[in-house]
Design a protein around this motif. Structure first.
Motif, PDB file in Angstrom:
ATOM      1  N   SER A  69      -2.593  14.762   2.370  1.00 15.59           N
ATOM      2  CA  SER A  69      -2.795  13.843   1.246  1.00 15.59           C
ATOM      3  C   SER A  69      -4.135  13.119   1.345  1.00 15.59           C
ATOM      4  O   SER A  69      -4.540  12.656   2.411  1.00 15.59           O
ATOM      5  CB  SER A  69      -1.673  12.806   1.227  1.00 15.59           C
ATOM      6  OG  SER A  69      -1.964  11.784   0.295  1.00 15.59           O
ATOM      7  N   ASN A  70      -4.815  13.040   0.216  1.00  8.75           N
ATOM      8  CA  ASN A  70      -6.078  12.299   0.140  1.00  8.75           C
ATOM      9  C   ASN A  70      -5.866  10.831  -0.194  1.00  8.75           C
ATOM     10  O   ASN A  70      -6.824  10.059  -0.281  1.00  8.75           O
ATOM     11  CB  ASN A  70      -6.994  12.920  -0.921  1.00  8.75           C
ATOM     12  CG  ASN A  70      -7.580  14.235  -0.458  1.00  8.75           C
ATOM     13  OD1 ASN A  70      -7.896  14.389   0.719  1.00  8.75           O
ATOM     14  ND2 ASN A  70      -7.708  15.189  -1.364  1.00  8.75           N
ATOM     15  N   GLU A  71      -4.611  10.458  -0.424  1.00  9.68           N
ATOM     16  CA  GLU A  71      -4.333   9.056  -0.744  1.00  9.68           C
ATOM     17  C   GLU A  71      -4.662   8.169   0.454  1.00  9.68           C
ATOM     18  O   GLU A  71      -4.489   8.580   1.605  1.00  9.68           O
ATOM     19  CB  GLU A  71      -2.857   8.875  -1.125  1.00  9.68           C
ATOM     20  CG  GLU A  71      -2.462   9.520  -2.434  1.00  9.68           C
ATOM     21  CD  GLU A  71      -3.336   9.066  -3.591  1.00  9.68           C
ATOM     22  OE1 GLU A  71      -3.566   7.845  -3.732  1.00  9.68           O
ATOM     23  OE2 GLU A  71      -3.810   9.935  -4.347  1.00  9.68           O
ATOM     24  N   LEU A  72      -5.097   6.962   0.192  1.00  8.25           N
ATOM     25  CA  LEU A  72      -5.330   6.005   1.271  1.00  8.25           C
ATOM     26  C   LEU A  72      -4.014   5.728   1.977  1.00  8.25           C
ATOM     27  O   LEU A  72      -2.953   5.667   1.351  1.00  8.25           O
ATOM     28  CB  LEU A  72      -5.886   4.697   0.713  1.00  8.25           C
ATOM     29  CG  LEU A  72      -7.252   4.764   0.025  1.00  8.25           C
ATOM     30  CD1 LEU A  72      -7.597   3.419  -0.585  1.00  8.25           C
ATOM     31  CD2 LEU A  72      -8.336   5.207   0.988  1.00  8.25           C
ATOM     32  N   THR A  73      -4.071   5.578   3.303  1.00  5.98           N
ATOM     33  CA  THR A  73      -2.839   5.225   4.023  1.00  5.98           C
ATOM     34  C   THR A  73      -2.413   3.811   3.599  1.00  5.98           C
ATOM     35  O   THR A  73      -3.252   3.028   3.105  1.00  5.98           O
ATOM     36  CB  THR A  73      -3.061   5.257   5.544  1.00  5.98           C
ATOM     37  OG1 THR A  73      -4.011   4.246   5.884  1.00  5.98           O
ATOM     38  CG2 THR A  73      -3.541   6.617   6.011  1.00  5.98           C
ATOM     39  N   PRO A  74      -1.138   3.462   3.776  1.00  7.47           N
ATOM     40  CA  PRO A  74      -0.695   2.110   3.394  1.00  7.47           C
ATOM     41  C   PRO A  74      -1.537   1.004   4.017  1.00  7.47           C
ATOM     42  O   PRO A  74      -1.843   0.005   3.354  1.00  7.47           O
ATOM     43  CB  PRO A  74       0.753   2.080   3.904  1.00  7.47           C
ATOM     44  CG  PRO A  74       1.203   3.495   3.807  1.00  7.47           C
ATOM     45  CD  PRO A  74       0.001   4.321   4.184  1.00  7.47           C
ATOM     46  N   MET A  75      -1.947   1.183   5.283  1.00  7.99           N
ATOM     47  CA  MET A  75      -2.758   0.160   5.945  1.00  7.99           C
ATOM     48  C   MET A  75      -4.076  -0.059   5.210  1.00  7.99           C
ATOM     49  O   MET A  75      -4.473  -1.203   4.926  1.00  7.99           O
ATOM     50  CB  MET A  75      -3.034   0.559   7.402  1.00  7.99           C
ATOM     51  CG  MET A  75      -3.945  -0.403   8.141  1.00  7.99           C
ATOM     52  SD  MET A  75      -4.321   0.080   9.855  1.00  7.99           S
ATOM     53  CE  MET A  75      -5.641   1.273   9.578  1.00  7.99           C
ATOM     54  N   VAL A  76      -4.772   1.051   4.884  1.00  7.37           N
ATOM     55  CA  VAL A  76      -6.083   0.944   4.241  1.00  7.37           C
ATOM     56  C   VAL A  76      -5.938   0.468   2.798  1.00  7.37           C
ATOM     57  O   VAL A  76      -6.704  -0.391   2.332  1.00  7.37           O
ATOM     58  CB  VAL A  76      -6.829   2.292   4.321  1.00  7.37           C
ATOM     59  CG1 VAL A  76      -8.140   2.231   3.553  1.00  7.37           C
ATOM     60  CG2 VAL A  76      -7.085   2.669   5.779  1.00  7.37           C
ATOM     61  N   ALA A  77      -4.936   0.995   2.083  1.00 10.58           N
ATOM     62  CA  ALA A  77      -4.739   0.587   0.683  1.00 10.58           C
ATOM     63  C   ALA A  77      -4.453  -0.906   0.582  1.00 10.58           C
ATOM     64  O   ALA A  77      -4.988  -1.604  -0.282  1.00 10.58           O
ATOM     65  CB  ALA A  77      -3.589   1.386   0.071  1.00 10.58           C
ATOM     66  N   THR A  78      -3.632  -1.406   1.500  1.00 13.70           N
ATOM     67  CA  THR A  78      -3.295  -2.845   1.497  1.00 13.70           C
ATOM     68  C   THR A  78      -4.522  -3.682   1.854  1.00 13.70           C
ATOM     69  O   THR A  78      -4.762  -4.740   1.253  1.00 13.70           O
ATOM     70  CB  THR A  78      -2.136  -3.139   2.472  1.00 13.70           C
ATOM     71  OG1 THR A  78      -1.036  -2.274   2.156  1.00 13.70           O
ATOM     72  CG2 THR A  78      -1.677  -4.581   2.374  1.00 13.70           C
ATOM     73  N   ALA A  79      -5.311  -3.208   2.810  1.00 11.57           N
ATOM     74  CA  ALA A  79      -6.540  -3.933   3.182  1.00 11.57           C
ATOM     75  C   ALA A  79      -7.497  -4.030   1.998  1.00 11.57           C
ATOM     76  O   ALA A  79      -8.120  -5.075   1.775  1.00 11.57           O
ATOM     77  CB  ALA A  79      -7.219  -3.234   4.360  1.00 11.57           C
ATOM     78  N   GLY A 115       0.820  -1.208   0.000  1.00 12.40           N
ATOM     79  CA  GLY A 115       0.000   0.000   0.000  1.00 12.40           C
ATOM     80  C   GLY A 115       0.850   1.253   0.000  1.00 12.40           C
ATOM     81  O   GLY A 115       0.480   2.280  -0.584  1.00 12.40           O
ATOM     82  N   ALA A 116       2.024   1.182   0.663  1.00 13.94           N
ATOM     83  CA  ALA A 116       2.941   2.321   0.669  1.00 13.94           C
ATOM     84  C   ALA A 116       3.473   2.583  -0.736  1.00 13.94           C
ATOM     85  O   ALA A 116       3.611   3.731  -1.166  1.00 13.94           O
ATOM     86  CB  ALA A 116       4.091   2.056   1.637  1.00 13.94           C
ATOM     87  N   ASP A 117       3.764   1.513  -1.467  1.00 11.55           N
ATOM     88  CA  ASP A 117       4.228   1.666  -2.857  1.00 11.55           C
ATOM     89  C   ASP A 117       3.187   2.401  -3.708  1.00 11.55           C
ATOM     90  O   ASP A 117       3.515   3.296  -4.486  1.00 11.55           O
ATOM     91  CB  ASP A 117       4.502   0.289  -3.477  1.00 11.55           C
ATOM     92  CG  ASP A 117       5.845  -0.293  -3.040  1.00 11.55           C
ATOM     93  OD1 ASP A 117       6.697   0.468  -2.570  1.00 11.55           O
ATOM     94  OD2 ASP A 117       6.027  -1.520  -3.186  1.00 11.55           O
TER      95      ASP A 117
END
Length: 500
Positions: free
Chosen positions: A323-333, A275-277
């Motif tokens: 930032s409006n991007e999803l955090t790595p935790m949420v993006a990965t989920a 998600g960080a990537d």
């Protein structure tokens, strides 16, 4: 301010013991109410207290720790008939997320009512003839009695000039460690002089918890409900924050750790760095198109929930800069649930405030449980899984070096900078980062005043970044080294951008 993070103190040992025993209750108990009642006597099984005036106070504190470890609230101390240890157990004994706010709580019976802010002359005072402490005091608060300096606390304004000038370092500045660690002034005093947390100001970073030498502050855990979910037969998938490396022993490789998690009962394991990537690619594009072009004054990262919540609370004018991007935790989920729509997702990380991020309603988190490395250690111990002896049967190779670097202070901003240099060569990048909420506040004040225009600003609530979070197991410098090695082992330094 002293920093106890990463040191294996008796307070930390007791916390770990409580997590282990609560996990054992979930795994093994056939009579939960009775076994929970017996637990304080199992943990405090000695006759004389080493640190407090009685074994009874030790047990009273452990009872509250057990409740918090099971996700329950502290019992009010001011009732004529106090609540029972197991009151509310039925609500807690479930196989899904259970959370009664607030997350961070001071256990009153454990609080030492430390002085908030005092300067005192110690017995190191030599009674020197020069007496510079008296000379520099702006309020005449220092007198000379029986050959020694004495500070009149009524007159003292806590300026610290006497301490700074004393040639013998004989003047001590006494302050409440939890309050000193809190960057948002959320620690207050009750009428007995004990600490309590103002929940309107608290951003749940947990720095007060790891700074209290009496172990009087604890956060709520979801390990009991997570184990119930694993026992339910549902598919439970873990995602692990990059800061996990080294947290479970120097011999435990990422591949061994992944296998150990599967032995514990997780169906699969993903790196949160995936998600960080995704985030650093999107934020690189945003910086180039919005900030570097001059359309937006500056940009703030959003990965650290305590930092972004503090920015929104104290500097509401910066909300559109976060930032409006999803955090790595949420993006990965989201990625996990796209592939496994029937699965529950557990975030395993170093952070207390991620527990709140997963519970918020403004953004659907897709994260069903959050546990820390410290809590996970209790689960491994309860199951008798020794990670040093694990034979690696899996490979941890999901993410790039950029995403893995999010685990250290400055890592988010540097990952975005690496992406910018790769995808948009020649773009000038101005990077700023702040560690600790006190420093983050200063940074936001400068940004508000127009001193940080054109900058990408990364904020981290925990000094040192995620590897220094409230739920970690090892010293920060050790964790830094381990993460640097893990980052270097990635098959790619930065993610591949398809359209470049």
């Amino acid at each position: 301010m002293s920093d106890m993070r990463g040191i294996d103190t008796p307070v930390r040992q007791k916390r770990r013991r409580v997590f282990k025993e609560v996990a054992k209750l979930a795994y093994n108990s056939t009579n939960l109410k009775d076994d929970m009642e017996a637990l304080p006597y199992k943990i405090v099984d000695y006759e004389e207290s080493l640190y407090r005036e009685s074994v009874y106070r030790d047990r009273a504190i452990i009872r509250e720790r057990i409740r918090l470890a099971m996700g329950m609230s502290l019992r009010p101390e001011n009732r004529e008939k106090p609540a029972h240890l197991t009151q509310g157990l039925e609500d807690s004994n479930i196989d899904e997320k259970y959370y009664e706010p607030p997350l961070m709580q001071v256990i009153p019976s454990a609080c030492n009512a430390c002085p908030e802010n005092r300067y005192e002359v110690t017995n190191v005072c030599m009674g020197c003839v020069a007496h510079p402490c008296q000379s520099v005091c702006p309020r005449g608060a220092i007198s000379f009695r029986s050959g020694k300096s004495v500070i009149d606390q009524e007159k003292c304004i806590q300026c610290g000039k006497c301490k700074n000038i004393c040639p013998y370092d004989a003047i001590s500045h006494r302050e409440r460690p939890c309050k000193a660690a809190c960057g948002v002034s959320a620690i207050k005093s009750d009428r007995f002089g004990r600490a309590y947390i103002d929940n309107e100001q608290c951003v749940s970073c947990g720095m007060c918890m790891v700074s209290c030498p009496f172990g009087a502050i604890a956060d709520k855990s979801q390990i009991f409900q997570l184990i119930r979910a694993m026992q339910s037969g549902r598919k439970i998938i873990a995602q692990v924050a990059p800061a996990f490396v080294g947290q479970f022993g120097p011999k435990v490789t990422p591949d061994m750790f992944k296998t150990a998690l599967k032995q514990l009962g997780f169906a699969d394991v993903y790196e949160t760095a995936i998600g960080a990537d995704i985030g650093c690619m999107a934020e690189a594009e945003h910086y180039v198109k919005e900030v570097a072009s001059g359309k937006q004054d500056f940009a703030l990262t959003s990965c650290c929930p305590s930092w972004s919540v503090m920015a929104k609370k104290l500097f509401p004018e910066t909300i559109d800069k976060i930032s409006n991007e999803l955090t790595p935790m949420v993006a990965t989920a989201r990625i996990i649930k796209e592939k496994h729509p029937d699965a529950s997702v557990v975030f395993i990380g170093p952070c207390a405030s991620k527990k709140l991020e997963a519970s918020r309603h403004s953004v659907r988190s897709d994260v069903d449980f959050v546990i820390t490395f410290e809590e996970l250690t209790g689960m491994f111990e309860a199951k008798g899984i020794f990670l040093d002896a694990i034979k690696a049967m899996d490979e941890m190779d999901d993410a790039t070096g950029a995403g893995r670097g999010y685990g250290v202070a400055g890592g988010v901003a540097s990952a975005i900078e690496e992406c910018i240099q790769k995808y948009y060569p020649g773009t000038e990048v101005k990077i700023e980062h702040a560690e600790s909420l006190a420093e983050c506040k200063k940074m936001l004040l400068l940004a508000k005043a127009g001193k940080k225009n054109g900058c990408l600003i990364e904020g981290m609530a925990c000094p040192g970044g995620c590897v220094a979070g409230a739920g970690t197991n090892i010293p920060i410098l050790t964790a830094n080294r381990e993460l640097a090695k893990f980052k270097a082992q990635a098959s790619q330094p930065v993610p591949v951008k398809e359209d470049v």
